[in-house]
Design a protein around this motif. Structure first.
Motif, PDB file in Angstrom:
ATOM      1  N   ILE A   1       0.863  -1.184   0.000  1.00  0.00           N
ATOM      2  CA  ILE A   1       0.000   0.000   0.000  1.00  0.00           C
ATOM      3  C   ILE A   1       0.901   1.237   0.000  1.00  0.00           C
ATOM      4  CG2 ILE A   1      -1.837   1.241   1.233  1.00  0.00           C
ATOM      5  CD1 ILE A   1      -2.671  -1.542   0.188  1.00  0.00           C
ATOM      6  N   GLY A   2       0.975   1.895  -1.148  1.00  0.00           N
ATOM      7  CA  GLY A   2       1.789   3.102  -1.287  1.00  0.00           C
ATOM      8  C   GLY A   2       0.929   4.240  -1.812  1.00  0.00           C
ATOM      9  N   GLU A   3       1.612   5.262  -2.329  1.00  0.00           N
ATOM     10  CA  GLU A   3       0.910   6.476  -2.779  1.00  0.00           C
ATOM     11  C   GLU A   3      -0.203   6.157  -3.797  1.00  0.00           C
ATOM     12  OE1 GLU A   3       3.638   9.254  -4.463  1.00  0.00           O
ATOM     13  OE2 GLU A   3       2.032  10.651  -5.008  1.00  0.00           O
ATOM     14  N   GLN A   4       0.166   5.334  -4.777  1.00  0.00           N
ATOM     15  CA  GLN A   4      -0.782   4.991  -5.840  1.00  0.00           C
ATOM     16  C   GLN A   4      -2.024   4.305  -5.272  1.00  0.00           C
ATOM     17  OE1 GLN A   4      -1.163   5.335  -9.009  1.00  0.00           O
ATOM     18  NE2 GLN A   4      -2.556   3.635  -9.445  1.00  0.00           N
TER      19      GLN A   4
ATOM     20  N   THR B   1      -2.855  -4.158  11.064  1.00  0.00           N
ATOM     21  CA  THR B   1      -2.446  -4.940  12.236  1.00  0.00           C
ATOM     22  C   THR B   1      -1.517  -6.084  11.796  1.00  0.00           C
ATOM     23  OG1 THR B   1      -4.545  -6.159  12.064  1.00  0.00           O
ATOM     24  CG2 THR B   1      -4.424  -4.447  13.729  1.00  0.00           C
ATOM     25  N   SER B   2      -0.906  -5.937  10.610  1.00  0.00           N
ATOM     26  CA  SER B   2      -0.005  -7.012  10.157  1.00  0.00           C
ATOM     27  C   SER B   2       1.445  -6.648  10.451  1.00  0.00           C
ATOM     28  CB  SER B   2      -0.230  -7.322   8.679  1.00  0.00           C
ATOM     29  OG  SER B   2       0.202  -6.260   7.865  1.00  0.00           O
ATOM     30  N   ARG B   3       2.094  -5.961   9.516  1.00  0.00           N
ATOM     31  CA  ARG B   3       3.454  -5.496   9.742  1.00  0.00           C
ATOM     32  C   ARG B   3       3.572  -4.104   9.128  1.00  0.00           C
ATOM     33  NH1 ARG B   3       3.704  -8.930  13.037  1.00  0.00           N
ATOM     34  NH2 ARG B   3       5.229 -10.611  13.217  1.00  0.00           N
ATOM     35  N   GLY B   4       4.292  -3.218   9.802  1.00  0.00           N
ATOM     36  CA  GLY B   4       4.405  -1.834   9.348  1.00  0.00           C
ATOM     37  C   GLY B   4       4.824  -1.691   7.893  1.00  0.00           C
ATOM     38  N   PRO B   5       5.894  -2.367   7.463  1.00  0.00           N
ATOM     39  CA  PRO B   5       6.414  -2.125   6.114  1.00  0.00           C
ATOM     40  C   PRO B   5       5.485  -2.550   4.965  1.00  0.00           C
ATOM     41  CG  PRO B   5       8.104  -3.085   7.513  1.00  0.00           C
ATOM     42  CD  PRO B   5       6.823  -3.189   8.275  1.00  0.00           C
ATOM     43  N   VAL B   6       4.368  -3.186   5.269  1.00  0.00           N
ATOM     44  CA  VAL B   6       3.414  -3.496   4.199  1.00  0.00           C
ATOM     45  C   VAL B   6       2.793  -2.190   3.667  1.00  0.00           C
ATOM     46  CG1 VAL B   6       1.296  -4.755   3.612  1.00  0.00           C
ATOM     47  CG2 VAL B   6       2.947  -5.800   5.159  1.00  0.00           C
ATOM     48  N   VAL B   7       2.785  -1.174   4.525  1.00  0.00           N
ATOM     49  CA  VAL B   7       2.251   0.141   4.126  1.00  0.00           C
ATOM     50  C   VAL B   7       3.417   1.130   4.080  1.00  0.00           C
ATOM     51  CG1 VAL B   7       0.671   2.003   4.800  1.00  0.00           C
ATOM     52  CG2 VAL B   7       0.038  -0.387   5.222  1.00  0.00           C
ATOM     53  N   ASP B   8       3.466   1.942   3.035  1.00  0.00           N
ATOM     54  CA  ASP B   8       4.493   2.983   2.926  1.00  0.00           C
ATOM     55  C   ASP B   8       4.082   4.126   3.869  1.00  0.00           C
ATOM     56  OD1 ASP B   8       5.952   5.214   2.242  1.00  0.00           O
ATOM     57  OD2 ASP B   8       5.865   4.841   0.084  1.00  0.00           O
TER      58      ASP B   8
END
Ligand code: DGY
Length: 323
Positions: free
Chosen positions: A222-225, A239-246
């Protein structure tokens, strides 16, 4: 001198009765702090003699550490996630890696739903408002949030926890969408969830719950786009892991109100400091990686990690083996 008992190192203080189970069979040492992780140099020393370790998500089990552990046969991680362990490196050295799924599923789903409700109904902001003595009068739109019931939930990652979240959402009369690496036809039937590609899920959901493990292909999924596809009234829950989302992209999206809010239990670098910009945004509810943190579940996870370790070290199949 030949050893009589195998040696175990436990990287955090655990309840006595849990450690006692291991002590019956093995020689055990542990880092005797509950609040902070074992320092790298201590772990480095201890692992040299260990046949097995009981590790936490805060321990980085990498090639450097594995190289220092000639006797090591089992890493039993007290977590469902295992992104703290370099699996390929463990495999190369014939080290068995175990984890603790199932026992934390319902607890983590509860927390995911609690975070969703807290974010959409502005619970933390409301409680702070009272504590600060800011309440002057009941008023029509005072701390008005978003409805949850009968909205659309998009679940990214329909594993065990994703399914448990779906069951809770069904009780709220929500429409359920999911995106997963593989379609899960049986679950589509039994849970009433509809498969969507990621872009469509993001466009159609009012609540997006990120529940996929951190892997190479889910890093910054999950990033800007992706955020730009979401509704301006949508809420993102991770609630998974931080780096999955930018995180930077999320910060911008929240600040510019491209999305309505976010509930975050996990971060890029944990522990996050109070200076972290995301946690000060009024439309964010941020909590310190407590998804599975109930006393019952943490004890169950510790016992399962012990079961895995004992079984694997005595030549039997552990209950949950990752590799
Ligand atoms: C897990 O189990 O992976 C959690 O994130 C830690 O409890």
């Amino acid at each position: 001198m030949e050893r009589t008992r195998m040696k175990i190192y436990i990287t955090r203080r655990l309840p006595e009765e849990v450690i006692a189970r291991l002590q019956e069979v093995f020689e055990c040492k542990w880092w005797d702090r509950e609040d902070i992780p074992v320092p790298r140099d201590v772990l480095f020393n201890e692992i040299q003699e260990a046949d097995g370790i009981l590790s936490m998500v805060t321990d980085s089990i990498d090639s450097e550490l594995l190289d220092a552990a000639p006797r090591l046969r089992v890493v039993s991680n007290m977590a469902v996630g295992f992104d703290n362990i370099q699996l390929e490196e463990a495999k190369k050295r014939n080290v068995i890696v175990c984890n603790t799924p199932d026992v934390l599923t319902e607890t983590t789903a509860d927390l995911t739903f609690a975070l969703l409700l807290a974010t959409s109904r502005r619970l933390v902001e409301s409680a702070t408002f009272l504590k600060n003595d800011e309440w002057q009068s009941w008023s029509p739109f005072l701390l008005a949030g978003l409805d949850v019931h009968h909205k659309t939930m998009g679940i990214i990652g329909l594993g065990r926890i994703g399914q448990a979240v779906a069951r809770r959402a069904a009780g709220f009369g929500m429409k359920l969408l999911y995106f997963n690496r593989n379609r899960r036809l049986a679950d589509e039937q039994s849970l009433g969830v509809e498969y969507k590609d990621l872009a469509t899920l993001l466009q159609e959901s009012d609540f997006v719950c990120v529940l996929t493990p951190l892997k190479e292909d889910t890093y910054h999924l999950i990033g800007e786009q992706e955020l730009s596809l979401m509704k301006s009234t949508a809420v993102l829950i991770n609630t998974s892991r931080g780096p999955v989302v930018d995180e930077e992209a999320l910060y911008e999206a929240l600040k510019k109100k491209l999305i309505w809010g976010a509930g975050l239990d996990v971060f890029d670098n944990e522990p996050v400091r109070a200076s972290h910009p995301l946690i000060h945004l009024p439309n964010v509810v941020a909590i310190p990686h407590i998804g599975s943190a109930t006393v019952e579940t943490r004890v169950a996870m510790a016992n399962l990690a012990v079961d895995n370790l004992m079984l694997a070290l005595t030549g039997k199949a552990p209950k949950y083996r990752v590799c």
